[in-house]
Motif scaffolding. Structure first.
Motif, mmCIF file in Angstrom:
data_model
loop_
_atom_site.group_PDB
_atom_site.id
_atom_site.type_symbol
_atom_site.label_atom_id
_atom_site.label_comp_id
_atom_site.label_asym_id
_atom_site.label_seq_id
_atom_site.Cartn_x
_atom_site.Cartn_y
_atom_site.Cartn_z
ATOM 1 N N UNK A 197 0.836 -1.202 0.000
ATOM 2 C CA UNK A 197 0.000 0.000 0.000
ATOM 3 C C UNK A 197 0.870 1.250 0.000
ATOM 4 N N UNK A 198 1.849 1.283 0.893
ATOM 5 C CA UNK A 198 2.720 2.462 0.986
ATOM 6 C C UNK A 198 3.530 2.674 -0.282
ATOM 7 N N UNK A 199 3.918 1.591 -0.939
ATOM 8 C CA UNK A 199 4.762 1.685 -2.128
ATOM 9 C C UNK A 199 3.996 1.967 -3.410
ATOM 10 N N UNK A 200 2.674 1.927 -3.375
ATOM 11 C CA UNK A 200 1.935 2.291 -4.583
ATOM 12 C C UNK A 200 2.340 3.692 -5.020
ATOM 13 N N UNK A 201 2.636 3.892 -6.287
ATOM 14 C CA UNK A 201 2.960 5.254 -6.725
ATOM 15 C C UNK A 201 1.773 6.199 -6.629
ATOM 16 N N UNK A 202 0.569 5.645 -6.752
ATOM 17 C CA UNK A 202 -0.639 6.462 -6.673
ATOM 18 C C UNK A 202 -0.996 6.743 -5.203
ATOM 19 N N UNK A 203 -1.542 7.920 -4.901
ATOM 20 C CA UNK A 203 -2.054 8.170 -3.557
ATOM 21 C C UNK A 203 -3.183 7.197 -3.214
ATOM 22 N N UNK A 204 -3.225 6.812 -1.950
ATOM 23 C CA UNK A 204 -4.224 5.864 -1.460
ATOM 24 C C UNK A 204 -5.056 6.554 -0.376
ATOM 25 N N UNK A 205 -6.366 6.424 -0.498
ATOM 26 C CA UNK A 205 -7.297 6.968 0.485
ATOM 27 C C UNK A 205 -7.976 5.795 1.190
ATOM 28 N N UNK A 206 -7.854 5.736 2.501
ATOM 29 C CA UNK A 206 -8.578 4.736 3.283
ATOM 30 C C UNK A 206 -9.909 5.340 3.709
ATOM 31 N N UNK A 207 -11.003 4.771 3.226
ATOM 32 C CA UNK A 207 -12.347 5.198 3.613
ATOM 33 C C UNK A 207 -12.810 4.259 4.720
ATOM 34 N N UNK A 208 -12.582 4.657 5.961
ATOM 35 C CA UNK A 208 -12.781 3.764 7.108
ATOM 36 C C UNK A 208 -14.241 3.824 7.542
#
Length: 257
Positions: free
Chosen positions: A98-109
């Motif tokens: 997850x951290x290494x994805x080049x794209x930003x990641x949004x966690x919708x908790x």
């Protein structure tokens, strides 16, 4: 098609991943672990994807590892240490992916976010949570170390060392309101608006220049642990020089002139 994940494209350049074991509050079993690892590896190579949203089906975001029915790969305490280490490394690999994805990641908790679920959310770049969400570090309540899957790295950097110690050493349940007050999440929204709001944020990111966005993500990750202002500025300066020369940046400057 996957057994434990739902994958949607709710907006151009945006992928929505929904952990889909709602009866188990989306606890991670062996199938989900492997399917998620493969999907994240695929997204990392997909240049048409510019933002990723991760959420959970039903009432939970992710309640951690499924200790009741993980699958044949689950090991007991008598298994050789090297095998148990490989198991732990495979779980921790999800956080790195997850951290290494080049794209930003949004966690919708959307609900319970516990153990491995908390670790996944911490690895995201942005956390938006429902007022119904709760957070917890469950491992310490099971006699294990509360420091796992990157939590002792990510959590102090997000909420500070003192708050992280409180949460990790006690294993207590943290409400959405406290998570918001402590800076764990950037937005607190009503449950029915969570996915829509998260996709809206992802859509906005996806409409920006991908190279500039990805350089920004990497700078944030690297400079949070920079030795000082000087090294941080060196990285930022190089990123600006690189992004300034792209056709995308030139077109966006021209459209604003």
């Amino acid at each position: 098609m996957t057994e434990t994940l739902e994958i949607e494209t709710p907006a151009p350049g945006v992928v929505l991943i929904r952990l889909n074991r709602p009866k188990q509050l989306n606890a991670i079993n062996e199938v989900m672990r492997d399917e998620l690892a493969l999907l994240l590896a695929s997204l990392a190579r997909d240049t048409s994807v510019h933002a990723v949203v991760i959420t959970g089906a039903g009432r939970g975001f992710c309640s951690g590892i499924d200790i009741r029915d993980f699958g044949p790969g689950m090991l007991d305490a008598q298994a050789p240490a090297i095998d148990r280490m490989r198991f732990q490394e495979a779980m921790a690999g999800l956080v790195r992916a997850v951290a290494d994805l080049p794209q930003p990641v949004i966690a919708a908790v959307n609900g319970a976010c516990v153990g491995a679920g908390l670790a996944l959310s911490l690895a995201a770049d942005i956390r938006i949570c429902s007022t119904a969400a709760t957070f917890g570090n469950a491992a310490i309540l099971l006699g294990l170390s509360g420091a796992e899957m990157g939590m002792s790295y990510h959590l102090p950097r997000i909420v500070g060392a003192g708050v992280a110690a409180d949460w990790m050493l006690t294993g207590r349940t943290v409400s959405a309101e406290e998570a918001d007050r402590r800076g764990l999440v950037s937005q607190l929204v009503e449950p029915e608006k969570l996915v829509e709001r998260s996709v809206d944020v992802a859509r906005g990111v996806a409409e920006l220049a991908p190279f500039g966005v990805q350089l920004t993500k990497r700078a944030l990750q690297v400079n949070i642990a920079a030795a000082g202002l000087g090294p941080a500025l060196e990285l930022e300066n190089r990123n600006q020089v690189l992004s300034h020369a792209t056709d995308d940046a030139a077109a966006r400057r021209s459209s604003r002139s």
